[in-house]
Design a protein around this motif. Structure first.
Motif, short mmCIF file in Angstrom:
data_model
loop_
_atom_site.label_atom_id
_atom_site.label_comp_id
_atom_site.label_asym_id
_atom_site.label_seq_id
_atom_site.Cartn_x
_atom_site.Cartn_y
_atom_site.Cartn_z
N LYS A 179 0.82 -1.21 0.00
CA LYS A 179 0.00 0.00 0.00
C LYS A 179 0.86 1.26 0.00
O LYS A 179 1.95 1.29 0.56
CB LYS A 179 -0.91 0.02 1.23
N ALA A 180 0.32 2.31 -0.63
CA ALA A 180 0.98 3.61 -0.61
C ALA A 180 0.91 4.19 0.79
O ALA A 180 -0.17 4.29 1.39
CB ALA A 180 0.30 4.56 -1.60
N ALA A 181 2.05 4.58 1.33
CA ALA A 181 2.10 5.11 2.69
C ALA A 181 1.44 6.48 2.79
O ALA A 181 0.98 6.88 3.86
CB ALA A 181 3.54 5.19 3.17
N LEU B 298 -2.24 0.47 -4.45
CA LEU B 298 -2.46 -0.73 -3.64
C LEU B 298 -2.41 -1.95 -4.55
O LEU B 298 -3.15 -2.04 -5.53
CB LEU B 298 -3.81 -0.65 -2.93
N LYS B 299 -1.55 -2.89 -4.23
CA LYS B 299 -1.43 -4.13 -4.98
C LYS B 299 -1.42 -5.30 -4.01
O LYS B 299 -0.86 -5.22 -2.93
CB LYS B 299 -0.13 -4.14 -5.81
N VAL B 300 -2.04 -6.39 -4.42
CA VAL B 300 -2.10 -7.59 -3.59
C VAL B 300 -1.12 -8.63 -4.14
O VAL B 300 -1.15 -8.94 -5.33
CB VAL B 300 -3.52 -8.17 -3.55
N VAL B 301 -0.26 -9.12 -3.26
CA VAL B 301 0.74 -10.12 -3.62
C VAL B 301 0.26 -11.48 -3.13
O VAL B 301 0.07 -11.68 -1.93
CB VAL B 301 2.11 -9.79 -3.00
N ALA C 228 2.94 -0.47 -7.69
CA ALA C 228 2.40 0.34 -6.60
C ALA C 228 3.13 1.66 -6.48
O ALA C 228 2.52 2.71 -6.24
CB ALA C 228 2.47 -0.44 -5.29
N ARG C 229 4.46 1.63 -6.65
CA ARG C 229 5.25 2.87 -6.57
C ARG C 229 4.85 3.84 -7.69
O ARG C 229 4.72 5.04 -7.46
CB ARG C 229 6.74 2.56 -6.65
N ARG C 230 4.69 3.31 -8.89
CA ARG C 230 4.32 4.19 -10.01
C ARG C 230 2.97 4.85 -9.77
O ARG C 230 2.81 6.05 -9.98
CB ARG C 230 4.29 3.39 -11.32
N GLU C 231 1.98 4.05 -9.36
CA GLU C 231 0.64 4.61 -9.14
C GLU C 231 0.64 5.61 -8.01
O GLU C 231 -0.01 6.67 -8.09
CB GLU C 231 -0.35 3.48 -8.82
N ARG D 255 4.09 10.97 -4.03
CA ARG D 255 5.05 10.29 -3.17
C ARG D 255 4.92 8.79 -3.40
O ARG D 255 3.81 8.28 -3.63
CB ARG D 255 4.82 10.61 -1.69
N ASP D 256 6.04 8.06 -3.33
CA ASP D 256 6.00 6.65 -3.70
C ASP D 256 6.39 5.68 -2.58
O ASP D 256 6.67 4.51 -2.84
CB ASP D 256 6.88 6.39 -4.93
N GLU D 257 6.40 6.16 -1.31
CA GLU D 257 6.72 5.25 -0.21
C GLU D 257 5.62 4.20 -0.04
O GLU D 257 4.44 4.50 -0.18
CB GLU D 257 6.91 6.01 1.10
N LEU D 258 6.03 2.97 0.32
CA LEU D 258 5.10 1.86 0.45
C LEU D 258 5.25 1.17 1.81
O LEU D 258 6.31 1.23 2.42
CB LEU D 258 5.33 0.82 -0.66
#
Length: 588
Positions: free
Chosen positions: A153-155, A163-166, A179-182, A189-192
């Motif tokens: 998830k994006a912080a 948000l991506k599910v692994v 997730a970082r790109r979105e 901001r791209d922190e996860l």
């Protein structure tokens, strides 16, 4: 007041400003120069640029507009810079009122990790989570402790963006990258970070409202479990089938979280609910997209309340004064094609827009007929909100209103919304956040072959047809819509058989327009973010070959046959139009 946003939320805020006698100031990108929010505002200022990064995320340009307009207050809406503490702080430093919480509260709760810690400090339990993710090994270690699936998830985000599910170790790298790109594209901001992904939860949230005099109340609950790709489709208030004592405990926990971070103004505390237990998920330090559902059951204009709180007024009511009446359902009408359950973005010009009306019926939109839905921004056409004396009445009224609504020129999610609202699982409140994706059968919702056969009749006076569709042994009446001017409609008018529409296949969290002859074409306008194959590679049906971003969402374009890649016509960063050939595969 300057509204630092666009679309329906800007229109929504402008209307309340007008009722309160406040001069409303709009800002706009070059794409939005003639948009509805610009037309309704008392004055408007150009931000320049076309993309979000060049305009609505351009802090310097917005601050310049605030200065030039002599605005006394700024409303950030939702999305874009609404939860950016630095932006709020810059506004306050200018001596301008920010219509939202203090920058310190945004900072604490906008960072989802520190927000979890803040909730835990005041005794509100959270879903198991992690610190910031630095590398794939962090995800693997978290999964080893909590098991798959894992949510990335994006912080500094929300609303399902970033948000991506692994589900397995093989998906970690692509999930982190996507997730970082979105997150960067939508929030700057791209922190996860990571969270345990619960198997069958409902998404329940609580609307809170706090003033600067120590008063904080909650305005009931909302259920937002009908989602696809972590984006909400239908919301309702109050959340159904939850014991009053549990709902009250949620409300009290939400107030505790808000008070614990010194919160003022409107905000939403989100929970996951499963088997009569709830866990804190996050706090959105802004107005929510689904706030009208709460307005309909509590009789308050939340934007007006935001403005009054920001002006220093105390709340005019206490918790004991809050009375919830009836039930409200909000349906998001998105410019997406739900055929086959793929929900492909469908940007374009709205040729016709007929809005439903009647008792207990409201429609919030940022568009009128003739306006363009750009692929550069969110694809929300509008929100239909219907009130009823109870939940069944609200469902019936919403279905009636959806049946009246007409949108031509772009595909919309209306058929999927009708399928959800008509389904016995929704009526019995047995649906979860994964229900639409994993269990709801949308394969027969808009059968293209039926639409094509109907087009052969040559009747283009009306492009609306109703057919009976059987789903899970239940029969439904489904409205099919085919806009005039499409290949099928044009062929019908000429008495010719229309060209077969490209077959769509799904997988990898996206969808594509691929053809059996090996051509992979773009289903919509967008930007190529990654090419996954090279000339000479061997691919199988369903393999992702290109990642395309459209309307701030990533879509995988998939191979529709087994074969060998003979041509790759695009590179990362390329802009493409709908129907462009991107990869050519020689079929095996």
């Amino acid at each position: 007041m300057l509204i630092a946003n666009r679309g329906e939320i800007a229109v929504r805020v402008i209307r309340t400003c007008r009722e309160m006698g406040i001069r409303a100031i709009a800002v706009y990108s070059e794409v939005d120069r003639d948009a509805l929010h610009v037309r309704l505002a008392d004055e408007a200022y150009a931000l320049g640029g076309q993309t979000s990064e060049e305009s609505y995320l351009n802090v310097s340009a917005i601050l310049a507009a605030i200065d030039a307009s002599s605005a006394e207050a700024v409303h950030p809406g939702y999305g874009f810079l609404s939860e950016n503490a630095d932006f709020a702080r810059r506004i306050v430093e200018m001596g301008v009122t920010f219509i939202g919480p203090p920058p310190e509260a945004i900072e604490q709760m906008g960072d989802k990790i520190s927000a979890r810690r803040a909730a835990e400090r005041v005794g509100v339990a959270s879903v198991p989570g992690s610190p910031l993710v630095q590398q794939a090994a962090d995800v693997a270690a978290f999964a080893a402790e909590h098991s798959y699936p894992v949510a990335v998830k994006a912080a500094y985000g929300g609303g399902g963006r970033g948000l991506k599910v692994v589900n397995a170790a093989s998906e970690i790298d692509s999930a982190l990258e996507s997730a970082r790109r979105e997150a960067l594209a939508y929030f700057g901001r791209d922190e996860l970070y990571l969270e345990r992904y619960l198997p069958r939860p409902r998404h329940v949230e609580v609307q809170v409202l706090a003033d600067s005099h120590g008063n904080c109340v909650y305005l009931g609950t909302r259920d937002c479990s009908a989602q696809r790709r972590h984006q909400k489709l239908i919301e309702e208030a109050p959340a159904p089938d939850i014991a009053p004592a549990i709902a009250a405990a949620m409300g009290e926990a939400a107030v505790t979280v808000a008070e614990g971070c010194g919160y003022t103004n409107a905000g939403t505390v989100e929970f996951l609910y499963q088997e009569e237990q709830f866990w804190y998920l996050e706090m959105n330090t802004r107005l929510q997209v689904e706030h009208p559902a709460t307005e309909m059951i509590c009789g308050l204009d939340l934007v007006e309340q935001q403005i009054r709180v920001a002006a220093g007024e105390p709340l005019s009511f206490a918790q004991s004064d809050v009375e919830l009446r009836g039930h409200a359902i909000e349906v998001r009408i998105n410019a997406e094609d739900p055929a086959g359950g793929h929900f492909l973005p469908s940007p374009g010009r709205i040729a016709k827009l007929v809005v439903p009306d009647g008792f207990g019926t409201r429609f919030d939109t940022g568009y009128e007929a003739g306006d363009e839905i750009s692929p550069l921004y969110d694809n929300l056409v509008g929100k239909l909100i219907c009130w009823g004396t109870d939940r069944p009445a609200a469902i019936r009224r919403t279905l009636r209103a959806l049946g009246e609504m007409e949108v031509e020129g772009v595909a919309t999610t209306i058929p999927a919304d009708e399928a959800i609202l008509s389904h016995p699982d929704f009526a019995s409140v047995t649906h979860t956040t994964r229900w639409v994706t994993d269990e709801l059968d949308l394969s027969g919702l808009m059968p293209m072959q039926v639409a094509e056969e109907l087009a052969l009749t040559g009747d283009t006076s009306t492009m609306h047809h109703t057919i009976d569709v059987e789903v899970n042994a239940k029969r439904y009446k489904v409205k099919l819509w085919m806009p005039e001017g499409t290949a099928s409609a044009s062929a019908a008018a000429a008495g010719q058989r229309p060209a077969r529409r490209p077959r769509r296949t799904s997988g990898g969290g996206g969808a594509s327009a691929g053809r059996g002859d090996g051509e992979v074409r773009t289903p919509m306008q967008g930007t190529v973010v990654k090419v996954l194959v090279a000339v000479g590679d061997t691919v199988a049906t369903g393999d992702p070959v290109v990642v395309l971003e459209a309307m701030k969402m990533e879509n995988n374009l998939l191979a529709a046959c087994n074969g060998t890649v003979r041509e790759v016509r695009v590179a990362a960063g390329d802009l493409v139009g709908g129907g462009d050939l991107v990869v050519l595969i020689e079929a095996a």
